[in-house]
Design a protein around this motif. Structure first.
Motif, PDB file in Angstrom:
ATOM      1  N   LEU A 441      22.752 -25.506  45.769  1.00 55.56           N
ATOM      2  CA  LEU A 441      22.201 -24.575  44.778  1.00 55.56           C
ATOM      3  C   LEU A 441      20.901 -25.074  44.177  1.00 55.56           C
ATOM      4  O   LEU A 441      20.129 -24.293  43.623  1.00 55.56           O
ATOM      5  CB  LEU A 441      23.230 -24.350  43.668  1.00 55.56           C
ATOM      6  N   SER A 442      20.638 -26.367  44.261  1.00 56.54           N
ATOM      7  CA  SER A 442      19.462 -26.933  43.611  1.00 56.54           C
ATOM      8  C   SER A 442      18.414 -27.343  44.640  1.00 56.54           C
ATOM      9  O   SER A 442      18.718 -27.593  45.807  1.00 56.54           O
ATOM     10  CB  SER A 442      19.862 -28.144  42.766  1.00 56.54           C
ATOM     11  N   GLN A 443      17.168 -27.413  44.160  1.00 50.85           N
ATOM     12  CA  GLN A 443      16.055 -27.853  44.990  1.00 50.85           C
ATOM     13  C   GLN A 443      15.626 -29.249  44.550  1.00 50.85           C
ATOM     14  O   GLN A 443      15.832 -29.638  43.402  1.00 50.85           O
ATOM     15  CB  GLN A 443      14.861 -26.902  44.858  1.00 50.85           C
ATOM     16  N   LEU A 444      15.032 -29.962  45.464  1.00 47.83           N
ATOM     17  CA  LEU A 444      14.508 -31.278  45.118  1.00 47.83           C
ATOM     18  C   LEU A 444      13.232 -31.130  44.301  1.00 47.83           C
ATOM     19  O   LEU A 444      12.352 -30.322  44.646  1.00 47.83           O
ATOM     20  CB  LEU A 444      14.192 -32.081  46.382  1.00 47.83           C
ATOM     21  N   GLY A 445      13.124 -31.935  43.249  1.00 45.00           N
ATOM     22  CA  GLY A 445      11.909 -31.876  42.453  1.00 45.00           C
ATOM     23  C   GLY A 445      10.700 -32.416  43.184  1.00 45.00           C
ATOM     24  O   GLY A 445       9.553 -32.075  42.866  1.00 45.00           O
ATOM     25  N   SER A 446      10.943 -33.242  44.201  1.00 48.62           N
ATOM     26  CA  SER A 446       9.849 -33.844  44.961  1.00 48.62           C
ATOM     27  C   SER A 446       9.440 -33.012  46.172  1.00 48.62           C
ATOM     28  O   SER A 446       8.573 -33.417  46.940  1.00 48.62           O
ATOM     29  CB  SER A 446      10.263 -35.238  45.441  1.00 48.62           C
ATOM     30  N   ALA A 447      10.077 -31.843  46.354  1.00 45.58           N
ATOM     31  CA  ALA A 447       9.759 -31.004  47.513  1.00 45.58           C
ATOM     32  C   ALA A 447       8.308 -30.558  47.452  1.00 45.58           C
ATOM     33  O   ALA A 447       7.760 -30.293  46.376  1.00 45.58           O
ATOM     34  CB  ALA A 447      10.685 -29.794  47.558  1.00 45.58           C
ATOM     35  N   GLU A 448       7.678 -30.451  48.626  1.00 40.05           N
ATOM     36  CA  GLU A 448       6.271 -30.080  48.682  1.00 40.05           C
ATOM     37  C   GLU A 448       6.013 -29.180  49.876  1.00 40.05           C
ATOM     38  O   GLU A 448       6.765 -29.163  50.836  1.00 40.05           O
ATOM     39  CB  GLU A 448       5.396 -31.329  48.805  1.00 40.05           C
ATOM     40  N   LEU A 449       4.944 -28.399  49.766  1.00 44.07           N
ATOM     41  CA  LEU A 449       4.479 -27.591  50.895  1.00 44.07           C
ATOM     42  C   LEU A 449       2.955 -27.617  50.865  1.00 44.07           C
ATOM     43  O   LEU A 449       2.317 -26.847  50.145  1.00 44.07           O
ATOM     44  CB  LEU A 449       4.996 -26.154  50.813  1.00 44.07           C
ATOM     45  N   ASP A 450       2.393 -28.531  51.632  1.00 46.52           N
ATOM     46  CA  ASP A 450       0.954 -28.673  51.691  1.00 46.52           C
ATOM     47  C   ASP A 450       0.369 -27.521  52.500  1.00 46.52           C
ATOM     48  O   ASP A 450       0.793 -27.256  53.628  1.00 46.52           O
ATOM     49  CB  ASP A 450       0.599 -30.009  52.342  1.00 46.52           C
ATOM     50  N   HIS A 451      -0.624 -26.832  51.955  1.00 46.07           N
ATOM     51  CA  HIS A 451      -1.161 -25.643  52.616  1.00 46.07           C
ATOM     52  C   HIS A 451      -1.975 -25.991  53.858  1.00 46.07           C
ATOM     53  O   HIS A 451      -2.058 -25.185  54.783  1.00 46.07           O
ATOM     54  CB  HIS A 451      -2.003 -24.829  51.624  1.00 46.07           C
ATOM     55  N   GLY A 452      -2.572 -27.175  53.892  1.00 50.94           N
ATOM     56  CA  GLY A 452      -3.273 -27.593  55.095  1.00 50.94           C
ATOM     57  C   GLY A 452      -2.310 -27.811  56.253  1.00 50.94           C
ATOM     58  O   GLY A 452      -2.564 -27.388  57.388  1.00 50.94           O
ATOM     59  N   ARG A 453      -1.194 -28.465  55.955  1.00 49.28           N
ATOM     60  CA  ARG A 453      -0.173 -28.653  56.983  1.00 49.28           C
ATOM     61  C   ARG A 453       0.406 -27.311  57.420  1.00 49.28           C
ATOM     62  O   ARG A 453       0.646 -27.086  58.615  1.00 49.28           O
ATOM     63  CB  ARG A 453       0.948 -29.553  56.456  1.00 49.28           C
ATOM     64  N   LEU A 454       0.641 -26.434  56.465  1.00 46.66           N
ATOM     65  CA  LEU A 454       1.189 -25.115  56.785  1.00 46.66           C
ATOM     66  C   LEU A 454       0.245 -24.336  57.692  1.00 46.66           C
ATOM     67  O   LEU A 454       0.686 -23.663  58.643  1.00 46.66           O
ATOM     68  CB  LEU A 454       1.441 -24.336  55.493  1.00 46.66           C
ATOM     69  N   LEU A 455      -1.052 -24.428  57.440  1.00 44.30           N
ATOM     70  CA  LEU A 455      -2.042 -23.737  58.264  1.00 44.30           C
ATOM     71  C   LEU A 455      -2.008 -24.249  59.702  1.00 44.30           C
ATOM     72  O   LEU A 455      -2.055 -23.462  60.659  1.00 44.30           O
ATOM     73  CB  LEU A 455      -3.438 -23.936  57.670  1.00 44.30           C
ATOM     74  N   ALA A 456      -1.925 -25.570  59.869  1.00 39.44           N
ATOM     75  CA  ALA A 456      -1.885 -26.144  61.216  1.00 39.44           C
ATOM     76  C   ALA A 456      -0.646 -25.687  61.966  1.00 39.44           C
ATOM     77  O   ALA A 456      -0.712 -25.317  63.148  1.00 39.44           O
ATOM     78  CB  ALA A 456      -1.928 -27.670  61.127  1.00 39.44           C
ATOM     79  N   CYS A 457       0.484 -25.703  61.287  1.00 39.70           N
ATOM     80  CA  CYS A 457       1.741 -25.282  61.910  1.00 39.70           C
ATOM     81  C   CYS A 457       1.706 -23.804  62.286  1.00 39.70           C
ATOM     82  O   CYS A 457       2.004 -23.430  63.430  1.00 39.70           O
ATOM     83  CB  CYS A 457       2.893 -25.566  60.943  1.00 39.70           C
ATOM     84  N   ALA A 458       1.340 -22.963  61.325  1.00 38.34           N
ATOM     85  CA  ALA A 458       1.307 -21.515  61.582  1.00 38.34           C
ATOM     86  C   ALA A 458       0.286 -21.160  62.655  1.00 38.34           C
ATOM     87  O   ALA A 458       0.514 -20.261  63.469  1.00 38.34           O
ATOM     88  CB  ALA A 458       0.992 -20.772  60.280  1.00 38.34           C
ATOM     89  N   GLY A 459      -0.845 -21.888  62.658  1.00 38.60           N
ATOM     90  CA  GLY A 459      -1.877 -21.606  63.651  1.00 38.60           C
ATOM     91  C   GLY A 459      -1.375 -21.772  65.075  1.00 38.60           C
ATOM     92  O   GLY A 459      -1.632 -20.936  65.944  1.00 38.60           O
TER      93      GLY A 459
END
Length: 501
Positions: A441-459
């Motif tokens: 039910l809970s999320q990690l406070g240290s969770a991250e989603l870097d937009h540069g990494r996301l762009l490379a993956c989605a690309g």
């Protein structure tokens, strides 16, 4: 002489040397040099594809020593296609790396460039010994890249990887020595002429050397029974390294296509198509066991590593069938599988970053911070990987299935490919439900989603859709590539003309 042919080798070589000598350069400057050098390979390889599309075989005589006496680089449709695939994959991988993964070890960007040098050189060389040389360059770089970031798992996987490839390199040298001793040449086009003209007294030894090369290429391509090093190596590598490694097995498959269509192809006399009878059962078994490995995988990265094995089996089946239609289908599927596998390795890391100590393990973990974005990308990638419409994996498999004539071979291929696709879907569905639905039910406070990494993956993943939209010109190109590979007279012109174009 068109000097553009040597630039895919020189550009990463000079960039890697600069990065290695300039160890004291700032991290941002190193990233700029590496990114610029990698991105420049994209238009350069595009230009080489344009050249190759003119149905002319281009050669580059290093030192202006004409074939077969000097070292030559050779550009045909196949080598140009694989240069583009490598350049695009590497561009997204380095974009992902510069968001922080490159800081986990020393000399990442220099090693990355040297690996590109080795891969590009392997695709361009027209000399069997220099194929070995470029293999060694890319392997030495890959040894260090695999260990990038440290950790027990990487060290263990790296040790197995190094030992097996050192054995493979020894076999490669032995096979090349035997072939040179009998034919008196290392130029592949010249060797093809001499193998075709060899007498029965040399056939057995030439065949033994050819089979030894098949073992070496099988180790690089990772097909049964030589794929056991791959799952641990790919699963333990850092994300951008694993993404770049998606092209590594294709180097082995490329070598099989090159050697066993040119040197041991249709006109090799008693040794003609000597590998096909072995490749066909190995392809089906590799595909089947890869799927079983994916079902048994305990981590997302391990599952994706076995999916690379599945793609190797699928590609090998197209090569083993031996027709132009099957080879064209395999080449289309090669482009698709390389880019999608690279994108999914990057996605696996994005997901692991939001799961704390659970990382990519397929067990219940915390809720993801960005479940809709990551889940959507996973769904997209899973469809592409499983070969479902409307993405490129479906078209690649459809073309392969249509390439086989009705009969026992068709029954076997259809059964294994379609059954493997179904079980792949099961494995990916299980992974997706565990990662996105069976969560806390809970999320990690240290969770991250870097937009540069996301762009490379989605690309990389979106390229699967782009391959469908642009399927017509790509299909036309790969069909012409398959036809060119069987035109042995074209390659013999390298020797008959005695000069580079």
């Amino acid at each position: 002489m068109n000097h553009a042919l040597i630039l895919p080798v020189l550009l990463p070589m000079f960039a890697g040397s600069l990065l290695l000598l300039g160890a004291s350069l700032s991290p941002s400057l190193k990233r700029c040099i590496s990114m610029l050098a990698t991105l420049l390979l994209v238009p350069l390889s595009g230009y080489l594809v344009w050249l190759a599309n003119q149905d002319v075989l281009y050669t580059y005589a290093v030192g202006n020593w004409v074939a077969p006496f000097g070292i030559i680089l050779m550009l045909d449709r196949l080598s140009a296609l694989l240069l583009v695939v490598t350049a695009v994959l590497a561009s997204f991988a380095v974009l992902y790396a510069i968001r922080g993964d490159d800081e986990r070890g020393k000399s990442f960007h220099a090693l990355f460039q040297f690996q590109l040098m080795g891969i590009n050189g392997a695709f361009l060389t027209g000399d069997l010994f220099n194929l070995f040389v470029f293999f060694e360059i890319l392997l030495i770089a890959s040894y260090s890249l695999l260990l990038h970031g440290g950790g027990v798992d990487r060290v263990k996987a790296g040790l197995h990887y190094v030992v097996l490839n050192l054995v493979g390199s020894s076999f490669f040298l032995l096979a090349v020595g035997v072939l040179y001793g009998i034919t008196g040449t290392l130029n592949m086009a010249d060797m093809a002429i001499r193998v075709a003209a060899a007498g029965p007294e040399d056939a057995a030894l030439l065949g033994a050397a050819g089979m030894l090369l098949l073992v070496v290429f099988g180790l690089k391509a990772a097909f049964l029974p030589l794929y056991f090093w791959l799952p641990k190596a790919y699963a333990s590598a850092s994300a951008p390294v694993a993404a770049l490694f998606a092209i590594m097995t294709k180097v082995g498959l490329y070598s099989i296509i090159r050697v066993y269509t040119l040197i041991f192809g249709d006109e090799a006399g008693s040794l003609a198509n000597m590998a096909n009878d072995w490749l066909w059962p190995l392809a089906l078994l590799t595909l089947a066991l890869g799927v079983i490995g994916a079902l048994a995988a305990v981590s997302l990265q391990g599952l994706l590593a076995y999916m690379v094995v599945v793609s190797v089996g699928t590609l090998l089946a197209g090569i083993a069938i031996g027709t132009e239609q099957a080879l064209a289908a395999a080449l289309f599927y090669l482009v698709h599988s390389t880019w999608v596998a690279g994108g999914l390795f990057l996605l696996a890391d994005l997901i692991a970053r939001q799961r704390g100590d659970k990382q990519g393990l397929l067990v219940q973990g915390p809720a993801l911070q960005n479940p809709h974005v990551l889940g959507g990308l996973f769904f997209f990638g899973a469809i592409a990987l499983a070969g479902l419409p409307p993405l490129s994996g479906f078209l690649g498999k459809l073309l392969l299935l249509r390439s086989v004539e009705p009969g026992v071979q068709a029954v076997l291929l259809w059964s294994v490919v379609l059954g493997g696709g179904l079980l792949t879907l099961v494995a990916l569905s299980r992974a997706g439900s565990t990662l996105f639905w069976r969560v806390g039910l809970s999320q990690l406070g240290s969770a991250e989603l870097d937009h540069g990494r996301l762009l490379a993956c989605a690309g990389l993943l979106v390229l699967s859709l782009a391959l469908m939209v642009g399927a017509a010109p790509l299909l036309s190109y790969v069909e012409a590539t398959a036809s060119q590979l069987h035109d042995l007279a074209l390659y013999r012109q390298i020797i008959e003309s005695g000069a580079a174009q």
